[in-house]
Design a protein around this motif. Structure first.
Motif: not given
Length: 182
Positions: A24, A116, A118, A133, A146
């Motif tokens: 991320a 974020v 995942r 998430h 995500c």
């Protein structure tokens, strides 16, 4: 009446110790570079259940959690520098205490991009630690991205799309001989 200028949009990425957070962070850095936006790396330390039950954690516990978050952000940014650097992108870090999903949702403004990781976790793990998430997807005003880590199934090999997959016999027919002459 004087209006205060609106703050510039940012790319905000939530990080922790996981490999998914590293993916991320890499994605968020690329997006910040592409759009010429500031990258804000955020670590939210969840308050331990025993401290939450007793009220606000003591000053020493809060400082320790924030220091650990700051060290994590420093380490992740150092890894990025080794892998090609952050370039001309403005990067800043922030550590917070609380529920990670809630803190990220409150921090991200409507014009920001919230990133974020995942991951894939089982139901028991999600019960013990709620999915960040999913919380962000339900409550964020900002654009949410995500990022899932790549899997072997997503990686492609040139020319592999034209080849036919191997066909395996079902387990109950594996003992049979192939009498097709080939």
């Amino acid at each position: 009446m004087t209006e205060t200028p609106a703050a510039a949009p940012r790319v905000i990425v939530g990080v922790d110790e996981s490999e998914t957070a590293r993916w991320a962070l890499s994605w968020a850095l690329g997006e910040a570079r592409l759009r010429g936006m500031e990258l804000l790396v955020v670590h939210v330390a969840p308050v331990p259940p025993y401290a939450a039950a007793a009220g606000v954690p003591g000053h020493g516990a809060a400082c320790g959690l924030r220091e650990a978050g700051g060290e994590l952000i420093t380490r992740l940014l150092a890894e990025l520098q080794e892998g090609g650097g952050c370039g001309a992108t403005r990067v800043s870090g922030m550590t917070l205490l609380g529920a990670p999903g809630d803190a990220l949702v409150r921090l991200a403004r409507e014009e920001d991009i919230l990133v974020v990781g995942r991951g894939t976790r089982g139901p028991l793990s999600r019960l013990l630690r709620p999915s960040v998430h999913r919380h962000c997807a339900a409550h964020a005003r900002a654009t949410l991205v995500c990022v899932a880590p790549p899997t072997i199934g997503r990686l492609t090999v040139p020319g592999a799309a034209q080849e036919r997959p191997l066909r395996r016999r079902p387990w109950w027919r594996r003992h049979e001989q192939d009498h097709t002459g080939g």
